[in-house]
Scaffold this active site. Structure first.
Site, PDB file in Angstrom:
ATOM      1  CE  LYS A  94      26.083  32.322  61.531  1.00 40.26           C
ATOM      2  NZ  LYS A  94      25.512  33.414  60.736  1.00 40.26           N
ATOM      3  CG  ASP A 102      28.504  33.688  69.089  1.00 39.46           C
ATOM      4  OD1 ASP A 102      28.707  32.862  68.172  1.00 39.46           O
ATOM      5  OD2 ASP A 102      27.705  34.628  68.981  1.00 39.46           O
ATOM      6  CG  HIS A 161      24.493  37.702  66.313  1.00 39.02           C
ATOM      7  ND1 HIS A 161      23.246  37.192  66.594  1.00 39.02           N
ATOM      8  CD2 HIS A 161      24.567  37.763  64.968  1.00 39.02           C
ATOM      9  CE1 HIS A 161      22.609  36.952  65.464  1.00 39.02           C
ATOM     10  NE2 HIS A 161      23.382  37.294  64.458  1.00 39.02           N
ATOM     11  CD  GLN A 191      30.166  35.221  61.347  1.00 36.78           C
ATOM     12  OE1 GLN A 191      30.877  35.001  60.378  1.00 36.78           O
ATOM     13  NE2 GLN A 191      28.854  35.365  61.227  1.00 36.78           N
ATOM     14  CB  CYS A 245      21.910  40.244  64.478  1.00 35.06           C
ATOM     15  SG  CYS A 245      20.679  39.524  63.423  1.00 35.06           S
TER      16      CYS A 245
HETATM   17  C1  PLP Z   1      28.526  36.038  65.913  1.00 35.08           C
HETATM   18  C2  PLP Z   1      27.220  35.341  65.688  1.00 35.08           C
HETATM   19  N1  PLP Z   1      26.581  34.781  66.722  1.00 35.08           N
HETATM   20  C3  PLP Z   1      25.420  34.122  66.563  1.00 35.08           C
HETATM   21  C4  PLP Z   1      24.819  34.004  65.331  1.00 35.08           C
HETATM   22  C5  PLP Z   1      23.514  33.290  65.235  1.00 35.08           C
HETATM   23  O1  PLP Z   1      23.613  32.120  64.499  1.00 35.08           O
HETATM   24  P1  PLP Z   1      22.321  31.285  64.106  1.00 35.08           P
HETATM   25  O2  PLP Z   1      21.349  32.249  63.518  1.00 35.08           O
HETATM   26  O3  PLP Z   1      22.823  30.286  63.126  1.00 35.08           O
HETATM   27  O4  PLP Z   1      21.804  30.651  65.358  1.00 35.08           O
HETATM   28  C6  PLP Z   1      25.440  34.573  64.228  1.00 35.08           C
HETATM   29  C7  PLP Z   1      24.805  34.478  62.897  1.00 35.08           C
HETATM   30  O5  PLP Z   1      24.596  35.418  62.191  1.00 35.08           O
HETATM   31  C8  PLP Z   1      26.670  35.258  64.410  1.00 35.08           C
HETATM   32  O6  PLP Z   1      27.287  35.829  63.372  1.00 35.08           O
END
Ligand code: PLP
Lengths: 420, 142
Positions: free
Chosen positions: A240, A214, A136, A217, A378
């Site tokens: 989430k 990370d 991401h 998800q 993203c």
């Molecule tokens: C795999 C992954 N990493 C990071 C993020 C970023 O999360 P946040 O926008 O809540 O900081 C997301 C959210 O879409 C994600 O799916």
């Protein structure tokens, strides 16, 4: 790989009554464009149960004050609520100590915190930061920024085709390649691949490489045990996993946090300030400058209780079953390209049609009440590598049903005809 | 397309709901001539849209001093929106294009209210590009 690879022996609650759980989510009764809402955008954010909303309401009605400062009763209540949430989060991740839990704004801030502290402290020109092609933007751009500032190099573990699995051979020569830090997603938000993070971290540890997971998800979608994974850092977002927005968690192994430089300066993160010098507070407070999101922590606490009452192993099995069911139904469409692993996908499925843009499809199914994500998720470099401008994504959570998938497929059949 | 923007507004009103209106935009999009691949260049790209959009302005073949818009997108609904913009701007002089109140027309279609904020940004990015192209033609002519 399945949820069990990284899980402690989970206690097995009685099989949840999934339909009854839906009643905890008032928003699922919304009518959208004249149709009952089918919310399949859980990868972007989840909905919130009444229990979480009530906990936040209760906090503001009975406990609200600033934390760690006051001598008065309400401040004590707020501090206790905030620190209890930290303790609960440590338990949720099976961390050894609550001082390993840093509260943040979300996954993005957690990763940026590691980049701005550990990476700036340790990376020198010529060092390598290793991430994967699946990441991401929030686990990619911070590393590009830090590479520019430190002169370190950024390298990628390659993705192999539409299944989205990683070529992990790269991991055997990390030390030789000068890799100092490895940051990788647990579950890919666009491909639904579950990476074998315990195996990855064990290889990294053997080569002296610091690891960041990370878990945006995966937390709240499958059991997570940071000791079994063996990572140094792990980040996730409250929003989430049924909690409020603006709240997140960064786990940091205490041996790594001990000597880490602070992130931002301000109140809370200090133990003594003079005009020209400051002695910083101990972890986790050293990394939490300013008044934190206390109500967010309270809401997160309620969310963690809610999820564990269901059982994260059960949630994973439920979501996986829906995703595999949806993927099988989708594969009957002509001109469809489905991404993600054939076996063992997480609770989401991404796809594109050869004859219609993802935005067109998402717009038309929205007219029927279906919330899908359309876009690059993203993951712009990954989309470019796959040669698609955008994909559609249906991402599930435990309150979604097979009947919703059936209705979605029926709607999609009608919508797709518009583009023939 | 042989209808006027006023006729389009009427057609839109006759269509009951947005599902049908989007269906109509998709049909308009399918009929849009578009651009040859060679014209889908970075120079012709309109940024600010979620979908890919390319646009250029050419002299009108029927009206001296006037211009037409040629544009394309990889998404049908966006192509439909391009067709709507053509009804507003085609066969007009640069001065007329610069004066034209596209927002007023889009308001009558209800597009301003119904489109998502990102889609609206994309639509207004296209309008903006049309005005920039008209300004260039004006400068070139003087
Ligand atoms: C795999 C992954 N990493 C990071 C993020 C970023 O999360 P946040 O926008 O809540 O900081 C997301 C959210 O879409 C994600 O799916």
């Amino acid at each position: 790989m399945t949820a069990t690879a990284t899980s402690p022996a989970p206690s097995k609650p009685a099989t949840p009554d999934w339909a009854a759980l839906r009643a905890d989510f008032p928003i699922l009764n919304e009518v959208v464009n004249g149709n009952p809402l089918i919310y399949f955008d859980n990868g972007a954010t989840s909905q919130k149960p009444k229990q979480v909303l009530a906990a936040i309401q209760n906090y503001y009605e009975h406990e609200n004050a600033n934390v760690h400062r006051g001598i008065h009763e309400l401040s004590n209540r707020a501090t206790e609520a905030y620190e209890n949430a930290r303790q609960r989060t440590a338990q949720f991740l099976n961390a050894r100590d609550k001082s390993e839990i840093i509260f943040t704004r979300g996954t993005t801030e957690g990763i940026n915190l590691v980049a701005a502290t550990w990476a700036l402290d340790h990376l020198k020109p010529g060092a390598t930061i290793l991430i994967s092609e699946l990441e991401h933007h929030s686990n990619l751009v911070p590393w590009q920024m830090v590479a520019k500032r430190t002169g370190a190099k950024l390298a990628y573990i390659p993705v192999t085709g539409d299944e989205g699995t990683l070529d992990l051979n790269r991991l055997d020569r990390m030390a030789a390649d000068g890799v100092k830090i490895l940051s990788i997603t647990h579950i890919s938000n666009s491909m639904g691949v579950v990476n074998p993070v315990a195996e990855i971290c064990s290889k990294a540890r053997a080569q002296g490489v610091v690891t960041v997971i990370d878990a945006a998800q995966s937390a709240g979608h499958l059991p997570i045990d940071v000791q079994a994974i063996g990572c140094d850092f792990l980040a996730f977002s409250s929003h989430k996993i049924c909690g409020p927005t603006g709240m997140g968690v960064l786990y940091g192994r205490k041996e790594v946090l001990k000597d880490l430089s602070p992130y931002q300066g301000g109140g809370e993160m200090i133990s003594k300030v003079e005009y020209f010098n400051t002695v910083y507070n101990v972890p986790p407070h050293r990394f939490e400058a300013g008044t934190p999101h206390i109500a967010g922590a309270v809401g997160l606490h309620a969310a963690l209780d809610y999820l564990d009452a269901i059982g994260r192993d059960r949630i994973f099995a439920h979501d996986q079953e829906l995703a595999e069911y949806a993927a099988a139904k989708l594969s009957e469409f002509k001109g469809i390209r489905i991404f993600g692993p054939k076996q063992g996908r997480a609770g989401l499925v991404s796809f594109v049609f050869s004859n219609a843009h993802a935005l067109d499809i998402a717009t038309m199914v929205d007219q029927k009440g279906v919330a899908l994500r359309a876009g690059h998720h993203c993951n712009q470099p990954l989309m470019a590598k796959l040669g698609v401008p955008a994909t559609l994504r249906a991402s599930f959570y435990f309150y979604n049903t097979k009947a919703e998938v059936d209705r979605f497929i029926e709607i999609l059949h009608k919508v797709q005809k518009l583009f023939l | 397309m042989s209808i006027t923007i006023e006729e389009l507004v009427e057609n839109f009103e006759l269509l009951g709901d947005w599902e049908e209106r989007y269906g109509y935009l998709i049909e308009l999009g399918k009929k849009l001539p578009g651009l040859p691949e060679a014209e889908k260049t970075e120079a012709n790209r309109v940024h600010g849209c979620q979908a890919m959009v390319w646009m250029k302005m050419m002299p009108s073949t029927t009206k001296p001093g006037a211009f037409i818009i040629l544009a394309d997108s990889d998404a049908f609904i966006v192509r439909g929106l391009i067709a709507v913009l053509q009804l507003i701007f085609n066969d007009r002089t640069p001065e007329e294009i610069l004066k034209a109140d596209a927002k007023a027309h889009l308001l009558k279609l209800g597009l301003d209210r119904h489109l998502s904020p990102t889609r609206k940004n994309g639509l207004f990015a296209m309008v903006e590009r049309i005005k920039v192209l008209a300004q260039e033609k004006l400068v070139a002519a003087n």
